[in-house]
Design an enzyme around this catalytic site. Sequence first.
Site, PDB file in Angstrom:
ATOM      1  CD  GLU A  97      -4.544   4.144  -1.626  1.00  0.00           C
ATOM      2  OE1 GLU A  97      -4.790   4.505  -0.460  1.00  0.00           O
ATOM      3  OE2 GLU A  97      -5.380   4.224  -2.557  1.00  0.00           O
ATOM      4  CG  ASN A 130      -4.768  11.409  -5.188  1.00  0.00           C
ATOM      5  OD1 ASN A 130      -4.195  11.515  -6.262  1.00  0.00           O
ATOM      6  ND2 ASN A 130      -5.276  10.269  -4.754  1.00  0.00           N
ATOM      7  CG  HIS A 144      -7.630  13.102  -7.934  1.00  0.00           C
ATOM      8  ND1 HIS A 144      -7.659  11.992  -7.123  1.00  0.00           N
ATOM      9  CD2 HIS A 144      -8.412  14.040  -7.324  1.00  0.00           C
ATOM     10  CE1 HIS A 144      -8.434  12.236  -6.057  1.00  0.00           C
ATOM     11  NE2 HIS A 144      -8.896  13.477  -6.168  1.00  0.00           N
ATOM     12  CG  ASP A 175      -4.701   9.133 -12.186  1.00  0.00           C
ATOM     13  OD1 ASP A 175      -5.021   8.522 -11.144  1.00  0.00           O
ATOM     14  OD2 ASP A 175      -5.529   9.687 -12.930  1.00  0.00           O
ATOM     15  CG  ASP A 197      -1.891   1.181   1.195  1.00  0.00           C
ATOM     16  OD1 ASP A 197      -2.898   1.067   0.483  1.00  0.00           O
ATOM     17  OD2 ASP A 197      -1.624   2.201   1.869  1.00  0.00           O
TER      18      ASP A 197
END
Length: 341
Positions: free
Chosen positions: A263, A228, A233, A237, A220
């Site tokens: 994630e 973010n 965002h 990405d 994770d």
Amino acid sequence: MSNYSDLAQRKLIIKLFSVIGFLTTSFMSVMAFWGGLGVLSLVLVIASICFVISFFVTAFLHKRLLLASTTILYTIYILMFYLVLTGGSHGTGPLWIYVVAPITFFIRGFKKGIVDIFFFVLVMLYAFYLASTFQFTDYGTLHFPSRIILTFIIVAALSGLYEHFRQHHSEKLTLLAQKNELLATIDPLTNLPNRRSMMAKLAELKSNDINPVFSIILLDVDDFKKINDQYGHFVGDHALTHLAGIFTQQLIHNDLVARWGGEEFLFVLPNKDKAKALQLTDTLHGALKSQPLHIDGYTISITVSMGIAEITDSSAIERDIQHADALLYQAKNSGKNRTCA
């Protein structure tokens, strides 16, 4: 990926060809026998036996579809030659050649079918020539044989065009099905396998009794929400694709990594115990430290937390993942940027 084909449908149709051929030739042989045409009746009986053989080959012998279809096709070719040569019953034998074209293109395909039809026409012309020269049967003037051949060529051309477009459409459908299956098993952002694909791989490894030991790593991204929130965002990405690239670079042999969701990433390490999995996690931590994300003038250092579960039994996959997940959260609660096993 699945091997898409119309094999099952082709087997069914070849069986139907066999059944129809058997029923037709059997019935016609009886009619010929009653009509006093003993040789024709015998030829039709032999043809019906060939159709029966092709049926049983298709039904009970795997990977022998080519043999069965070839038996059907050349039984028909030989029977058509005999019917044209002798005239069959009352000179009507040549009328049966129209069944040849669609069957040929179905069995042989478009390109090979054209070749077969070309030689079939030559053989039929030769049969008409022999029938006329040696007076096996009387077709009268050349008008009847020429019209039979001409109309057969037209029917063959139409059958060939149909087969050409059918094959083209079938190929497009196959490519579309393969593309859809690929899209269903690949994460569109990272181009890594997705959860569905990895679950199938885990099930495969679980069912393997030869090398039952393997490890999984549940990973994770630390503080991904902050990335973010702070950078947007779009950058988030890019962070995921950046991680996917680093993870892929570190894989060796049959190791796999998938985007598990959000994630989270899942590594599957066939034939590797916990010690070897720990070596990989050390490598991953080092690679992330040395390769921060550079985007829009920002340099973003990304860390991850990981949990390792060594799989040595046939317990449920979900239980193994829960075990790795518990170790992952232990790493998170211990300060992040670390691995627990």
